[in-house]
Design a protein around this motif. Structure first.
Motif, PDB file in Angstrom:
ATOM      1  N   LYS A 112      16.053  34.723  62.040  1.00  0.00           N
ATOM      2  CA  LYS A 112      14.725  34.565  61.456  1.00  0.00           C
ATOM      3  C   LYS A 112      14.393  35.659  60.462  1.00  0.00           C
ATOM      4  O   LYS A 112      13.775  35.420  59.425  1.00  0.00           O
ATOM      5  CB  LYS A 112      13.661  34.566  62.574  1.00  0.00           C
ATOM      6  N   ASP A 113      14.803  36.887  60.786  1.00  0.00           N
ATOM      7  CA  ASP A 113      14.452  38.037  59.951  1.00  0.00           C
ATOM      8  C   ASP A 113      15.425  38.267  58.801  1.00  0.00           C
ATOM      9  O   ASP A 113      15.254  39.223  58.037  1.00  0.00           O
ATOM     10  CB  ASP A 113      14.387  39.303  60.816  1.00  0.00           C
ATOM     11  N   LYS A 114      16.454  37.422  58.717  1.00  0.00           N
ATOM     12  CA  LYS A 114      17.473  37.567  57.673  1.00  0.00           C
ATOM     13  C   LYS A 114      18.150  38.931  57.736  1.00  0.00           C
ATOM     14  O   LYS A 114      18.511  39.515  56.717  1.00  0.00           O
ATOM     15  CB  LYS A 114      16.854  37.368  56.276  1.00  0.00           C
ATOM     16  N   THR A 115      18.352  39.436  58.955  1.00  0.00           N
ATOM     17  CA  THR A 115      19.009  40.729  59.130  1.00  0.00           C
ATOM     18  C   THR A 115      20.354  40.603  59.834  1.00  0.00           C
ATOM     19  O   THR A 115      21.205  41.480  59.706  1.00  0.00           O
ATOM     20  CB  THR A 115      18.122  41.690  59.948  1.00  0.00           C
ATOM     21  N   LYS A 116      20.548  39.524  60.593  1.00  0.00           N
ATOM     22  CA  LYS A 116      21.767  39.329  61.372  1.00  0.00           C
ATOM     23  C   LYS A 116      22.301  37.913  61.176  1.00  0.00           C
ATOM     24  O   LYS A 116      21.564  37.006  60.781  1.00  0.00           O
ATOM     25  CB  LYS A 116      21.494  39.557  62.868  1.00  0.00           C
ATOM     26  N   CYS A 117      23.576  37.754  61.485  1.00  0.00           N
ATOM     27  CA  CYS A 117      24.183  36.427  61.536  1.00  0.00           C
ATOM     28  C   CYS A 117      24.388  36.073  63.005  1.00  0.00           C
ATOM     29  O   CYS A 117      25.000  36.849  63.756  1.00  0.00           O
ATOM     30  CB  CYS A 117      25.523  36.420  60.807  1.00  0.00           C
ATOM     31  N   VAL A 118      23.847  34.931  63.433  1.00  0.00           N
ATOM     32  CA  VAL A 118      23.907  34.525  64.835  1.00  0.00           C
ATOM     33  C   VAL A 118      24.320  33.055  64.922  1.00  0.00           C
ATOM     34  O   VAL A 118      24.281  32.321  63.925  1.00  0.00           O
ATOM     35  CB  VAL A 118      22.539  34.711  65.531  1.00  0.00           C
ATOM     36  N   LEU A 119      24.716  32.625  66.106  1.00  0.00           N
ATOM     37  CA  LEU A 119      24.956  31.203  66.322  1.00  0.00           C
ATOM     38  C   LEU A 119      23.629  30.449  66.278  1.00  0.00           C
ATOM     39  O   LEU A 119      22.632  30.912  66.853  1.00  0.00           O
ATOM     40  CB  LEU A 119      25.622  30.979  67.681  1.00  0.00           C
ATOM     41  N   PRO A 120      23.571  29.300  65.613  1.00  0.00           N
ATOM     42  CA  PRO A 120      22.332  28.511  65.608  1.00  0.00           C
ATOM     43  C   PRO A 120      21.932  28.130  67.030  1.00  0.00           C
ATOM     44  O   PRO A 120      22.789  27.985  67.911  1.00  0.00           O
ATOM     45  CB  PRO A 120      22.705  27.266  64.800  1.00  0.00           C
ATOM     46  N   GLY A 121      20.642  27.939  67.249  1.00  0.00           N
ATOM     47  CA  GLY A 121      20.148  27.644  68.586  1.00  0.00           C
ATOM     48  C   GLY A 121      20.780  26.429  69.225  1.00  0.00           C
ATOM     49  O   GLY A 121      20.989  26.388  70.428  1.00  0.00           O
ATOM     50  N   ARG A 122      21.096  25.391  68.432  1.00  0.00           N
ATOM     51  CA  ARG A 122      21.749  24.212  68.977  1.00  0.00           C
ATOM     52  C   ARG A 122      23.122  24.016  68.350  1.00  0.00           C
ATOM     53  O   ARG A 122      23.497  22.913  67.956  1.00  0.00           O
ATOM     54  CB  ARG A 122      20.873  22.972  68.769  1.00  0.00           C
ATOM     55  N   ILE A 123      23.916  25.096  68.314  1.00  0.00           N
ATOM     56  CA  ILE A 123      25.296  25.007  67.842  1.00  0.00           C
ATOM     57  C   ILE A 123      26.087  24.013  68.684  1.00  0.00           C
ATOM     58  O   ILE A 123      27.035  23.381  68.209  1.00  0.00           O
ATOM     59  CB  ILE A 123      25.970  26.407  67.855  1.00  0.00           C
ATOM     60  N   ASP A 124      25.708  23.838  69.952  1.00  0.00           N
ATOM     61  CA  ASP A 124      26.395  22.869  70.808  1.00  0.00           C
ATOM     62  C   ASP A 124      26.275  21.456  70.245  1.00  0.00           C
ATOM     63  O   ASP A 124      27.219  20.663  70.307  1.00  0.00           O
ATOM     64  CB  ASP A 124      25.833  22.927  72.232  1.00  0.00           C
ATOM     65  N   ILE A 125      25.105  21.136  69.677  1.00  0.00           N
ATOM     66  CA  ILE A 125      24.880  19.811  69.098  1.00  0.00           C
ATOM     67  C   ILE A 125      25.525  19.716  67.721  1.00  0.00           C
ATOM     68  O   ILE A 125      26.276  18.793  67.430  1.00  0.00           O
ATOM     69  CB  ILE A 125      23.365  19.521  68.974  1.00  0.00           C
ATOM     70  N   GLY A 126      25.218  20.700  66.867  1.00  0.00           N
ATOM     71  CA  GLY A 126      25.655  20.650  65.480  1.00  0.00           C
ATOM     72  C   GLY A 126      27.161  20.647  65.329  1.00  0.00           C
ATOM     73  O   GLY A 126      27.719  19.884  64.528  1.00  0.00           O
ATOM     74  N   ARG A 127      27.853  21.486  66.095  1.00  0.00           N
ATOM     75  CA  ARG A 127      29.303  21.573  65.973  1.00  0.00           C
ATOM     76  C   ARG A 127      29.952  20.248  66.370  1.00  0.00           C
ATOM     77  O   ARG A 127      30.835  19.737  65.680  1.00  0.00           O
ATOM     78  CB  ARG A 127      29.849  22.721  66.821  1.00  0.00           C
ATOM     79  N   HIS A 128      29.519  19.676  67.488  1.00  0.00           N
ATOM     80  CA  HIS A 128      30.079  18.402  67.932  1.00  0.00           C
ATOM     81  C   HIS A 128      29.799  17.296  66.919  1.00  0.00           C
ATOM     82  O   HIS A 128      30.676  16.488  66.595  1.00  0.00           O
ATOM     83  CB  HIS A 128      29.502  18.017  69.296  1.00  0.00           C
ATOM     84  N   TYR A 129      28.582  17.249  66.409  1.00  0.00           N
ATOM     85  CA  TYR A 129      28.193  16.204  65.462  1.00  0.00           C
ATOM     86  C   TYR A 129      28.998  16.293  64.166  1.00  0.00           C
ATOM     87  O   TYR A 129      29.517  15.277  63.666  1.00  0.00           O
ATOM     88  CB  TYR A 129      26.702  16.335  65.177  1.00  0.00           C
TER      89      TYR A 129
END
Length: 426
Positions: A98-115
Motif C-alpha cells: 500500500k505504501d509503495k515501500t515494499k514488494c509483497v505477495l498479493p493478498g489473494r495470490i492463491d487465487i490469482g496464480r491459479h487463475y
C-alpha cells in the motif's frame, strides 16, 4: 527462430501426452459435502429497489481497490523485499504494498496464480493482461446496511434469515453480519476459483494476508479455531436468458471432476459457506472480451442515467454499456456464532488470544516435515517458504473440459523469451 518453434512444439506435444496423467480435482475431504441452499424468488419485492439504489450510488470501482476498506496487521509473512527504484517489483509474484515501500505477495495470490496459470473453470488460453481484466469486477463494499432501508429490510426478512441460518451449523444460529457488497460484471468477465476470506479465532484478514488464511483452511491444521460463515448471493439484473449469457455460479461439494452449477436467474438467491466450499463463476458473455484494464490505474463503472453506464480508466472512457448488458448481484456475509455472548467475545478478543505469526509458521513447518517437503531445522528464505505453502496446500481444481488445463499463453510472464513463439498462438 525455427529451433525455438520446434522446441515449443515438442513441449506442447509432451504436455498433451501428460495432461491425461494430471489429477484435475484434488480437493481435500474437509472442503467437500457442505450445504448450498437455493431460493428462486429471494429478491422478489426488492429487486427493482436494489437496481435503483445501484444507480443512485452511481460509481463502482474495481475489486482491486477493496483493500482501501480495511488494514492488515501483517501484510506479509516475511517475504517482503524493498521496492525497486522505479517503484515496481520485478519478481512475477510480488506487487508493491500500500505504501509503495515494499514488494509483497498479493493478498489473494492463491487465487490469482491459479487463475493465470490454469485459465480458470473453462481453461481460457489468454494473455496475462486479458485475464486480469476479466476478474476486475466492479463493486461497493459496505458495512452499514441500516443506512439503506431496502437492504436492511431484505436482510431482516424471514425468508432471508431462514436461508442464511440453514447454512450455519445447527448449534451456531446467531448471525453476525460483517459485510455486504454490490458486484457488477461487464461482458467477458468471470470469477476465479476461490474460497472466501476465512475467519479463525485469533486470525482474520485484519491480522494476516488472505492467501495465508486460505493455506490454513486447506491444511486442516487449524480446524478447531475455524469460524463458520454464510454467503448469500442474490441476482437483481432483469434478464433470464442464462444459457445464452453464461455467468453461472459453479461449486464443488463432492469428489467429482465436473462442478455443479446454478444459473443466475433474476431475483434468485443462493447461500453457502464460501470459506469452506470452492466456488467460481463461468465467463459472463463469453462471446465478448472486456476492455483491457490496467490494475494499477483507477478503473470504475459509472452510471450516466437513462440505463447507460460508462467504463472509465481514470478519466478516459473505455466503453459504454446498457443496464441490460450487466450481471448484477448483492452479496451478504455473516459469521455463525452460538449466541450473542460468543459474538461479543470474538469482537473483543484480547491480545493474548491473537495467534502469533511464528506459532502458525511452526505448525506449518512441523506438518511439512511430516509430509517430507521440509527437513527438520531446514532454513528457507521467507519467499520460498511462502511459495512452498501455496504449492503444498492450495488445491483449486483444473478445468474439467479443456484439452490442456493450463494457460500456456501466460507463459511469457514467467519465461519472457517464449513470447517470440506465443505471439503466433495467443
Amino acid at each position: 527462430m525455427a529451433k525455438a518453434i520446434a522446441f515449443i512444439l515438442v513441449v506442447l506435444i509432451g504436455v498433451l501426452i501428460g495432461v491425461n496423467q494430471v489429477n484435475r480435482m484434488d480437493i481435500p475431504d474437509h472442503l467437500l459435502g457442505h450445504k448450498i441452499m437455493l431460493v428462486p424468488d429471494l429478491l422478489k419485492g426488492s429487486g427493482q429497489q436494489l437496481m435503483e439504489l445501484s444507480k443512485q450510488m452511481k460509481d463502482f470501482p474495481t475489486n482491486v481497490q477493496d483493500v482501501r476498506f480495511y488494514k492488515t496487521r501483517y501484510e506479509d509473512i516475511g517475504e517482503a523485499h524493498d521496492i525497486e527504484d522505479d517503484k515496481t517489483c520485478s519478481h512475477p509474484y510480488l506487487v508493491p504494498n500500500k505504501d509503495k515501500t515494499k514488494c509483497v505477495l498479493p493478498g489473494r495470490i492463491d487465487i490469482g496464480r491459479h487463475y493465470i496459470l490454469s485459465g480458470g473453470v473453462v481453461g481460457l488460453k489468454r494473455r496475462y493482461e486479458d485475464l486480469v481484466s476479466r476478474v476486475q469486477s466492479f463493486g461497493r463494499y459496505l458495512f452499514n446496511p441500516e443506512e439503506y432501508p431496502v437492504v436492511a429490510s431484505l436482510f431482516a426478512s424471514d425468508n432471508f434469515q431462514k436461508l442464511a441460518k440453514d447454512v450455519c451449523p445447527s448449534d451456531k444460529q446467531y448471525l453476525d453480519p460483517f459485510q455486504f457488497n454490490f458486484i457488477i460484471q461487464v461482458p467477458g468477465q468471470t470469477v476465479a476459483l476461490h474460497i472466501d476470506a476465512p475467519y479463525f479465532w485469533g486470525a482474520t484478514r485484519f491480522e494476516y494476508p488472505q492467501w495465508f488464511l486460505a493455506c490454513m483452511v486447506f491444511s486442516d491444521l487449524f480446524s478447531e479455531l475455524f469460524i463458520d460463515q454464510v454467503q448469500v448471493v442474490g441476482y437483481y439484473h432483469e434478464w433470464n436468458n442464462t444459457d445464452e449469457r453464461g455467468g453461472k455460479f459453479v461449486y464443488w461439494d463432492e469428489y467429482t471432476t465436473q462442478p455443479k452449477d446454478i444459473s443466475p436467474y433474476s431475483l434468485a438467491g443462493s447461500a453457502v459457506d464460501g470459506s469452506k466450499t470452492i466456488h467460481a463463476a463461468t465467463v459472463y458473455r463469453v462471446d465478448q472480451d472486456p476492455p483491457i484494464l490496467d490494475k494499477s490505474k483507477d478503473n470504475h463503472l459509472q452510471y450516466q442515467g437513462d440505463d447507460v453506464w460508462h467504463l472509465y480508466e481514470e478519466d478516459k472512457l473505455l466503453k459504454e454499456y446498457s443496464t441490460d448488458d450487466l450481471r448484477m448481484t448483492i452479496v451478504y456475509r455473516a459469521r455463525c456464532f452460538k449466541d450473542e455472548a460468543e459474538r461479543d467475545h470474538f469482537k473483543n478478543l484480547p491480545e493474548e488470544e491473537i495467534m502469533k505469526l511464528g506459532d502458525i509458521i511452526d505448525i506449518f513447518k512441523a506438518d511439512l516435515v511430516k509430509r517430507g517437503k521440509l527437513r527438520e531445522g531446514q532454513h528457507m528464505e521467507p519467499l520460498d517458504f511462502a511459495i512452498l505453502l501455496l504449492d503444498e496446500y492450495i488445491n483449486y481444481p483444473l478445468s474439467p473440459d479443456a484439452i490442456i488445463p493450463f494457460n500456456y499463453c501466460a507463459l511469457n510472464r514467467l519465461i519472457p523469451w517464449t513470447n517470440i513463439v506465443l505471439q503466433y498462438f495467443c
